[in-house]
Enzyme design. Sequence first.
Site, PDB file in Angstrom:
ATOM      1  N   GLY A 275       6.286   4.524  -4.163  1.00  0.00           N
ATOM      2  CA  GLY A 275       6.334   3.755  -5.395  1.00  0.00           C
ATOM      3  C   GLY A 275       6.422   4.557  -6.664  1.00  0.00           C
ATOM      4  N   LYS A 278      11.152   7.630  -6.543  1.00  0.00           N
ATOM      5  CA  LYS A 278      12.111   8.548  -5.927  1.00  0.00           C
ATOM      6  C   LYS A 278      13.479   7.888  -5.759  1.00  0.00           C
ATOM      7  CE  LYS A 278       9.241   9.320  -2.480  1.00  0.00           C
ATOM      8  NZ  LYS A 278       8.003   8.701  -2.990  1.00  0.00           N
ATOM      9  N   GLU A 486     -17.516   6.396  -6.737  1.00  0.00           N
ATOM     10  CA  GLU A 486     -16.538   7.083  -7.589  1.00  0.00           C
ATOM     11  C   GLU A 486     -17.211   7.900  -8.682  1.00  0.00           C
ATOM     12  OE1 GLU A 486     -13.656   7.281  -6.537  1.00  0.00           O
ATOM     13  OE2 GLU A 486     -13.747   5.657  -5.069  1.00  0.00           O
ATOM     14  N   HIS A 489     -17.977  11.299  -7.218  1.00  0.00           N
ATOM     15  CA  HIS A 489     -16.784  12.174  -7.201  1.00  0.00           C
ATOM     16  C   HIS A 489     -16.484  12.712  -8.600  1.00  0.00           C
ATOM     17  CE1 HIS A 489     -15.450  11.766  -3.099  1.00  0.00           C
ATOM     18  NE2 HIS A 489     -15.402  10.440  -3.147  1.00  0.00           N
TER      19      HIS A 489
END
Length: 665
Positions: A275, A278, A486, A489
């Site tokens: 997504g 490319k 999260e 992290h």
Amino acid sequence: MSRREPPRRASAGQVDLPDEATPEQAVPLLDPARLAARLALRRALAAQQVDAARLRGAVIIEVPEAGWVEPVGSAWPEVVDVPGRSTSGGRPGDLAVRPGEWMIFEGEGGPARRSRHPPGYEDEQVALCLWQGQDVLGIAPAPDRQLPPDLRRVADLRLVLAPLDPATLREVAAAVTGSQPRTVLPPELCARLTPALLRLARRPGQTADDFVARAARLAAPAPRAAAAAALDNLPGLDEAVAWGRDLARDLRDYAEGRLAWREIDRGCLLAGPPGTGKTSFAQALAATCGVPLVAASYAGWQSSRGSHLGDLLRAMAATFDQARQAAPCILFIDELEALHTRQTSGQHGDWWTAVIGGLLEQLDGVGGREGVVVVGASNHPEMIDPAILRAGRLDRLITIPLPDRQALAAILRVHLGEDLAGADLARAALHAQGGTGADCAKWVRGARRRARHGRRPVVLDDLLAEIRGAVTMRPEQERRVAAVHEAGHALVQVLEQPGSLRHVSIREDAHSGGHTLSEAPGGDVSEAWLATQLRRLLAGRAAEAVVLGQVTGGSGGPANSDLARATRLALNAETALGLAARPLLWRGWWEGRDVATLLMSRPDLAGRVEARLNAANEEVSRLLRQHRAILDLLVAALLEREVLDGNEVEAIVQARKSSIADAYQ
């Protein structure tokens, strides 16, 4: 291959009618493709001053494209006034030589090219025909690859049929309709007419002008989508766009004779998550360069005809032939990782060796590919056979990352067009972090749908609602677990590598309930580097234990989960990175399911991997306990705002550190 009986001697291209046909139905119906082939053959023979009635021996005809093989093969017996038949699809030894007839070998595109014969059988057919007095004809768009080698060696005559021209089209139109056309198509449009298009343009009772008009509409190139108009419409792909602009300039110089082909990049590999644009880049590159785009993939080659290896390789060769005929052009090969590397091909090694070998031959074989720039795309470049990426092939790697906040705002603006003109999209881009260009297109479509159903213009809240998706539907406890995970992290990333965090989000999407994005780790691979990476990967799980008193399964699961990545890294430290205490031996780099298989079969190795993970987990848990107050602040901020960029996280961390320092002064 199938046997074709000699044609009935009615008239060229005539369709046989049933015996019960009425006089009104008995008007001869001419096949426009077969008629065009007959005219082209006669002109090609006349150009070489060859008397068709006296022609004998071995002849090769090169046709403009695969669709012309069948009509040329059908028209040939009419031109030389001798029966002809295609080669047989039966067993070796079944060939019945018939002197006075033509044996026809049809290359790519003919109905007879489904050969199940052993290698060399068609060469035996050629020799058997010639020495017993039967003439041989080969027809193909690329004779040097698609016809028997011995036929190419002994050919007495080679004809090259040009694409359809205006004069031939006028004759065809007059013959099939019984009237003269008043309109003339330009040569470039005539050249695009294939046998299939000529047949699609035919209608009973039509005039010549109607036939020509229908043919023109069918042959007209499809308009390019606005999204593929130029590279300027692709924000966030800076490296790829810069390379594309240089290539466009070089191709212009090449077309005008100012630059030799050897000076131009032969291709590149676009690597990045799904997504990220490319395919859109390949379309925009071709549009900017002003050249055709030929698209292909392994899946397309495999499904094009049959499941046999030979069918796949022929489909691959046909794609490159199409690109050579369209040169200069861009040949886009999607999902290159589907061509498994020969190093890890397992029990199907012979298949993949042949497939990779076929691709390498097309990329830089003796046939060459002057004017063809190959652009490959892959979500997992590490899975591609290294030989494909060597010099002269796809030797330039362009990494396409997830768009950052600034790029997301620009991508949203491109898709919004005139909607939300002048609106500040910074807030939308913040919530969109972690999304791709494809996600942006989806969100804009959703915002327009909301506005359309409400019978009003698009407003910013429409776009924000689409970006936020189903986040508000999650139970509060699930949101809190995601925020704790999260935040762990993000905090460890900021503490151990300041300035490297891009953003942290608990916005739920199709892939996860949240994510933390940071710059790729740098530095030399050492024990200290390894320990740092393991702490970062395990920080989310450790934060759950520190704050919630228990862990969830959010760190585990698929092969891209935190625990799987940490396990894989620790294992390869033991087997491939030279960090094992013993033995001093390289035992391979392990990926995917092979990791679990190896660990289950080697308890000693599994024990050393577990020891590394336990040590990293203890270290990161201690670090989080020391900064528990900052961790709680980040959790609260994520629950309130859902997305924080790296600078906002850094500010929270520094503010808390400063307040603690002030308290001790």
